[in-house]
Motif scaffolding. Sequence first.
Motif, PDB file in Angstrom:
ATOM      1  N   LEU A 233      15.213  27.086 -31.033  1.00 16.41           N
ATOM      2  CA  LEU A 233      14.447  27.762 -32.078  1.00 16.41           C
ATOM      3  C   LEU A 233      15.196  28.985 -32.610  1.00 16.41           C
ATOM      4  O   LEU A 233      15.220  29.238 -33.815  1.00 16.41           O
ATOM      5  CB  LEU A 233      13.077  28.181 -31.537  1.00 16.41           C
ATOM      6  N   GLN A 234      15.818  29.734 -31.716  1.00 12.75           N
ATOM      7  CA  GLN A 234      16.576  30.920 -32.130  1.00 12.75           C
ATOM      8  C   GLN A 234      17.829  30.537 -32.920  1.00 12.75           C
ATOM      9  O   GLN A 234      18.313  31.316 -33.747  1.00 12.75           O
ATOM     10  CB  GLN A 234      16.942  31.749 -30.898  1.00 12.75           C
ATOM     11  N   ALA A 235      18.347  29.325 -32.669  1.00 16.13           N
ATOM     12  CA  ALA A 235      19.486  28.829 -33.434  1.00 16.13           C
ATOM     13  C   ALA A 235      19.054  28.284 -34.788  1.00 16.13           C
ATOM     14  O   ALA A 235      19.872  27.737 -35.536  1.00 16.13           O
ATOM     15  CB  ALA A 235      20.206  27.740 -32.641  1.00 16.13           C
ATOM     16  N   GLU A 236      17.757  28.433 -35.092  1.00 16.03           N
ATOM     17  CA  GLU A 236      17.158  28.041 -36.362  1.00 16.03           C
ATOM     18  C   GLU A 236      17.231  26.535 -36.605  1.00 16.03           C
ATOM     19  O   GLU A 236      17.326  26.080 -37.753  1.00 16.03           O
ATOM     20  CB  GLU A 236      17.779  28.821 -37.530  1.00 16.03           C
ATOM     21  N   LEU A 237      17.193  25.777 -35.524  1.00 18.38           N
ATOM     22  CA  LEU A 237      17.011  24.339 -35.672  1.00 18.38           C
ATOM     23  C   LEU A 237      15.569  24.096 -36.120  1.00 18.38           C
ATOM     24  O   LEU A 237      14.641  24.760 -35.654  1.00 18.38           O
ATOM     25  CB  LEU A 237      17.287  23.627 -34.356  1.00 18.38           C
ATOM     26  N   GLU A 238      15.375  23.143 -36.986  1.00 15.23           N
ATOM     27  CA  GLU A 238      14.054  22.898 -37.559  1.00 15.23           C
ATOM     28  C   GLU A 238      13.269  21.967 -36.627  1.00 15.23           C
ATOM     29  O   GLU A 238      13.529  20.764 -36.571  1.00 15.23           O
ATOM     30  CB  GLU A 238      14.192  22.275 -38.948  1.00 15.23           C
ATOM     31  N   ILE A 239      12.320  22.538 -35.906  1.00 11.70           N
ATOM     32  CA  ILE A 239      11.499  21.761 -34.982  1.00 11.70           C
ATOM     33  C   ILE A 239      10.065  21.774 -35.501  1.00 11.70           C
ATOM     34  O   ILE A 239       9.482  22.834 -35.715  1.00 11.70           O
ATOM     35  CB  ILE A 239      11.579  22.344 -33.557  1.00 11.70           C
ATOM     36  N   HIS A 240       9.497  20.594 -35.703  1.00 10.05           N
ATOM     37  CA  HIS A 240       8.154  20.475 -36.287  1.00 10.05           C
ATOM     38  C   HIS A 240       7.055  20.311 -35.241  1.00 10.05           C
ATOM     39  O   HIS A 240       5.877  20.558 -35.541  1.00 10.05           O
ATOM     40  CB  HIS A 240       8.109  19.286 -37.248  1.00 10.05           C
ATOM     41  N   GLY A 241       7.404  19.868 -34.049  1.00  7.63           N
ATOM     42  CA  GLY A 241       6.392  19.653 -33.025  1.00  7.63           C
ATOM     43  C   GLY A 241       7.025  19.465 -31.663  1.00  7.63           C
ATOM     44  O   GLY A 241       8.208  19.113 -31.558  1.00  7.63           O
ATOM     45  N   MET A 242       6.249  19.717 -30.613  1.00  6.68           N
ATOM     46  CA  MET A 242       6.746  19.568 -29.246  1.00  6.68           C
ATOM     47  C   MET A 242       5.628  19.049 -28.356  1.00  6.68           C
ATOM     48  O   MET A 242       4.456  19.379 -28.559  1.00  6.68           O
ATOM     49  CB  MET A 242       7.263  20.906 -28.701  1.00  6.68           C
ATOM     50  N   ALA A 243       6.009  18.281 -27.353  1.00  2.00           N
ATOM     51  CA  ALA A 243       5.037  17.750 -26.392  1.00  2.00           C
ATOM     52  C   ALA A 243       5.610  17.854 -24.990  1.00  2.00           C
ATOM     53  O   ALA A 243       6.784  17.525 -24.757  1.00  2.00           O
ATOM     54  CB  ALA A 243       4.688  16.302 -26.716  1.00  2.00           C
ATOM     55  N   HIS A 244       4.770  18.299 -24.062  1.00  2.00           N
ATOM     56  CA  HIS A 244       5.105  18.337 -22.631  1.00  2.00           C
ATOM     57  C   HIS A 244       4.501  17.078 -22.016  1.00  2.00           C
ATOM     58  O   HIS A 244       3.291  16.874 -22.093  1.00  2.00           O
ATOM     59  CB  HIS A 244       4.519  19.607 -22.010  1.00  2.00           C
ATOM     60  N   ILE A 245       5.316  16.243 -21.406  1.00  2.00           N
ATOM     61  CA  ILE A 245       4.849  14.951 -20.900  1.00  2.00           C
ATOM     62  C   ILE A 245       4.364  15.128 -19.470  1.00  2.00           C
ATOM     63  O   ILE A 245       5.155  15.180 -18.523  1.00  2.00           O
ATOM     64  CB  ILE A 245       5.951  13.882 -20.993  1.00  2.00           C
ATOM     65  N   THR A 246       3.051  15.212 -19.323  1.00  2.00           N
ATOM     66  CA  THR A 246       2.435  15.453 -18.014  1.00  2.00           C
ATOM     67  C   THR A 246       1.485  14.298 -17.688  1.00  2.00           C
ATOM     68  O   THR A 246       1.811  13.144 -17.909  1.00  2.00           O
ATOM     69  CB  THR A 246       1.710  16.807 -18.012  1.00  2.00           C
ATOM     70  N   GLY A 247       0.310  14.596 -17.131  1.00  2.00           N
ATOM     71  CA  GLY A 247      -0.627  13.554 -16.742  1.00  2.00           C
ATOM     72  C   GLY A 247      -1.036  12.665 -17.911  1.00  2.00           C
ATOM     73  O   GLY A 247      -1.376  13.162 -18.977  1.00  2.00           O
ATOM     74  N   GLY A 248      -0.978  11.363 -17.708  1.00  2.00           N
ATOM     75  CA  GLY A 248      -1.249  10.420 -18.792  1.00  2.00           C
ATOM     76  C   GLY A 248       0.009   9.930 -19.457  1.00  2.00           C
ATOM     77  O   GLY A 248      -0.046   9.030 -20.313  1.00  2.00           O
ATOM     78  N   GLY A 249       1.163  10.525 -19.084  1.00  2.00           N
ATOM     79  CA  GLY A 249       2.445  10.042 -19.570  1.00  2.00           C
ATOM     80  C   GLY A 249       2.630  10.172 -21.063  1.00  2.00           C
ATOM     81  O   GLY A 249       1.949  10.940 -21.751  1.00  2.00           O
ATOM     82  N   LEU A 250       3.557   9.382 -21.591  1.00  2.00           N
ATOM     83  CA  LEU A 250       3.856   9.404 -23.022  1.00  2.00           C
ATOM     84  C   LEU A 250       2.658   8.998 -23.877  1.00  2.00           C
ATOM     85  O   LEU A 250       2.397   9.633 -24.905  1.00  2.00           O
ATOM     86  CB  LEU A 250       5.045   8.488 -23.314  1.00  2.00           C
TER      87      LEU A 250
END
Length: 344
Positions: A233-250
Motif C-alpha cells: 500500500l505504501q508503494a502505491e500499488l492499487e489494491i481494491h480489496g483484501m480477504a483473510h482466509i480463516t474459518g470457512g476457507g475460500l
Amino acid sequence: MDYRDAGVDVEAGRAFVDQIRNLVHSTFRPEVIGGLGGFGGCFQLPTGFKEPVLVSGTDGVGTKLKIAQVLNRHDTVGIDLVAMCVNDVLTSGAQPLFFLDYVATGKLEPQQLTEVVAGIAAGCRSAGCALLGGETAEMPGFYQVGEYDLAGFCVGIVEKSQMLDGSQVKVGDVAIALPSAGVHSNGLSLVRKIVDTTPLDWDERPQLLGGQTIGEAFLKPTQIYVKPVLGALQAELEIHGMAHITGGGLPENLPRCLGKNQSIHLQPDSWTIPPIFQWLAEVGSVSAEAMYNTFNMGIGFVLLVPPHQAEQTINFFQSQDICAVVIGEVINGSGTLTGLPFST
C-alpha cells in the motif's frame, strides 16, 4: 480460608506480571503512554491523519490450544492469537496500532503462560503493534490444571479515504493469493478428530509432512501479513480489496471483500496445494468440498487488484520472498465463489 485455599494464587499472579514485563515493553510503539500495570492501556493516535478511522478486531486460537497443551509446547499459539486479529484488521487497509490479550487458566503456571505471552509479543513485533495490556484470569474448577484459553483484541487505524470496504472492487479485478503457513488456526477440531480416531500419534513423522511430526506440522503458527501488505500500500500499488482466509476457507471468506452483484471465479489449478492438506484428505477420507469449506488449502490472504497492476503486485511480493500467484478474477454475480473443484 483464603483465596489460595480456593485455588487462586494472587502472589503468583503478581510475579507473573513482573516476569512478562520486558516482553510487553519490547512491543511498545512511540504512541504508548505509561507502562504495564494500570487499569487501562493508553495510546495516543499517530499524527498525519486527516480523517482517521479506527478498525477493531477480536478472535481466539480455538482448539489448536488442545494440541499445544497435549504436546506441552506453548511458544507458538500466542503468534496465532495476534495473527488472527491483525490480519482481519488489515483487510480494511488499516495498520494495527495495539493489541490486548485475555488469558484464562485453571491454575496459573508461570513458565507455561510466559511462553504464551512470549509468542504474543513476537506476533505484535511482527505486526508492528504494541501489546498494550491484558488480563490473566485464574479460574479453578472452570478449567483443569494445565488448561488455558486465549482471546485477543486489536485496534488499527486507516485514513477514511483509503479504507477498503468493497466499493472499490470492480468486475475484472484479479485475485492474487499469498500463501499460508499450513492450516493456521482453523479446522483444528477436524484435525484432532482425524488423529484421535486413527492409530496415529502426534509424534509420528508421515512422509507427506516432510520430516515434521504431526504435532509440529499443526502447531506451525498463522502467517502475519501486515508488514508486506502495508508495504504494498505504501508503494502505491492499487489494491481494491483484501480477504483473510480463516474459518470457512475460500468459499466463505473470499466473497466477503466484494461489492454488490459481484462474485469471484476461481482457477483451482493456479496454485499448488501443500502436502499437509493432501495428508488430511487421505487419512481422514475428507471430501474436496469439506476440505475447501474447512481449511485455507494453502492460501492465507488474498488481494484484489486491477489487471494492469497484477504483474507489478506479484513482483513486489516476490521481492519480499512471498510467492504470490493469480488465482482468479472478479465477475458479475451474487457474492459467491465459482470454479471450485466440486459441485455446489
